[in-house]
Design a protein around this motif. Structure first.
Motif, mmCIF file in Angstrom:
data_model
loop_
_atom_site.group_PDB
_atom_site.id
_atom_site.type_symbol
_atom_site.label_atom_id
_atom_site.label_comp_id
_atom_site.label_asym_id
_atom_site.label_seq_id
_atom_site.Cartn_x
_atom_site.Cartn_y
_atom_site.Cartn_z
ATOM 1 N N ILE A 44 0.816 -1.219 0.000
ATOM 2 C CA ILE A 44 0.000 0.000 0.000
ATOM 3 C C ILE A 44 0.847 1.266 0.000
ATOM 4 O O ILE A 44 0.418 2.313 -0.485
ATOM 5 N N HIS A 70 2.968 2.190 -1.851
ATOM 6 C CA HIS A 70 3.204 2.668 -3.210
ATOM 7 C C HIS A 70 2.003 3.436 -3.778
ATOM 8 O O HIS A 70 2.081 3.972 -4.881
ATOM 9 N N SER A 71 0.922 3.515 -3.035
ATOM 10 C CA SER A 71 -0.258 4.252 -3.496
ATOM 11 C C SER A 71 -0.187 5.714 -3.055
ATOM 12 O O SER A 71 0.686 6.100 -2.268
ATOM 13 N N ASN A 72 -1.078 6.522 -3.536
ATOM 14 C CA ASN A 72 -1.225 7.915 -3.106
ATOM 15 C C ASN A 72 0.077 8.721 -3.194
ATOM 16 O O ASN A 72 0.370 9.530 -2.319
ATOM 17 N N ASN A 73 0.858 8.486 -4.227
ATOM 18 C CA ASN A 73 2.145 9.175 -4.397
ATOM 19 C C ASN A 73 3.109 8.917 -3.243
ATOM 20 O O ASN A 73 3.932 9.752 -2.905
#
Length: 132
Positions: A84, A86-89
């Motif tokens: 996770i 790696h999500s949301n910049n």
């Protein structure tokens, strides 16, 4: 409901006092309910590399309304949230980010702290989050 600048400044002040008490130097970020930066302090001598980490910890805590250390536990290999970060910049999934709630228990923002061990980061962030 959103955190105010006055509240954010109080939170940073309490977090700085806790940091001094445990003899460490921190970067301290406070975001509002939309995960936008409201206030930031870099204590004299705090690591430059921790500046961005503190902001991402605050945003991560607000995005998921939980302590970043809990997200870290869930994101280990084989965990429900593996990768996770790696999500949301880019998220930070180790301790030091804590949601901030108002008297009614509503999340109004979050604090992120970085500059020492993750245990110290969490201690300082928790002190700040409880300042209201």
């Amino acid at each position: 409901m959103n955190i105010t600048l006055k509240q954010a400044e109080k939170i940073i002040s309490v977090a700085q006092a806790k940091s001094i008490e445990i003899d460490t130097k921190m970067n301290i970020a406070v975001v509002d309910a939309g995960a936008n930066l409201v206030a930031f302090a870099r204590m004299d001598g705090a690591w430059l590399g921790s500046l961005d980490i503190s902001i991402k910890k605050a945003k991560t805590a607000r995005y998921f309304d939980m302590n970043t250390g809990i997200i870290g536990e869930l994101s280990q290999p084989g965990g429900a949230l593996y990768n996770i970060e790696h999500s949301n910049n880019g998220l930070i999934t180790f301790p030091g980010g804590v949601p901030i709630k108002n008297a009614a228990g509503e999340v109004i923002g979050a604090i992120g702290v970085s500059g020492s061990s993750v245990e110290n980061d969490h201690t300082v962030a928790e002190a700040g989050a409880l300042a209201l």
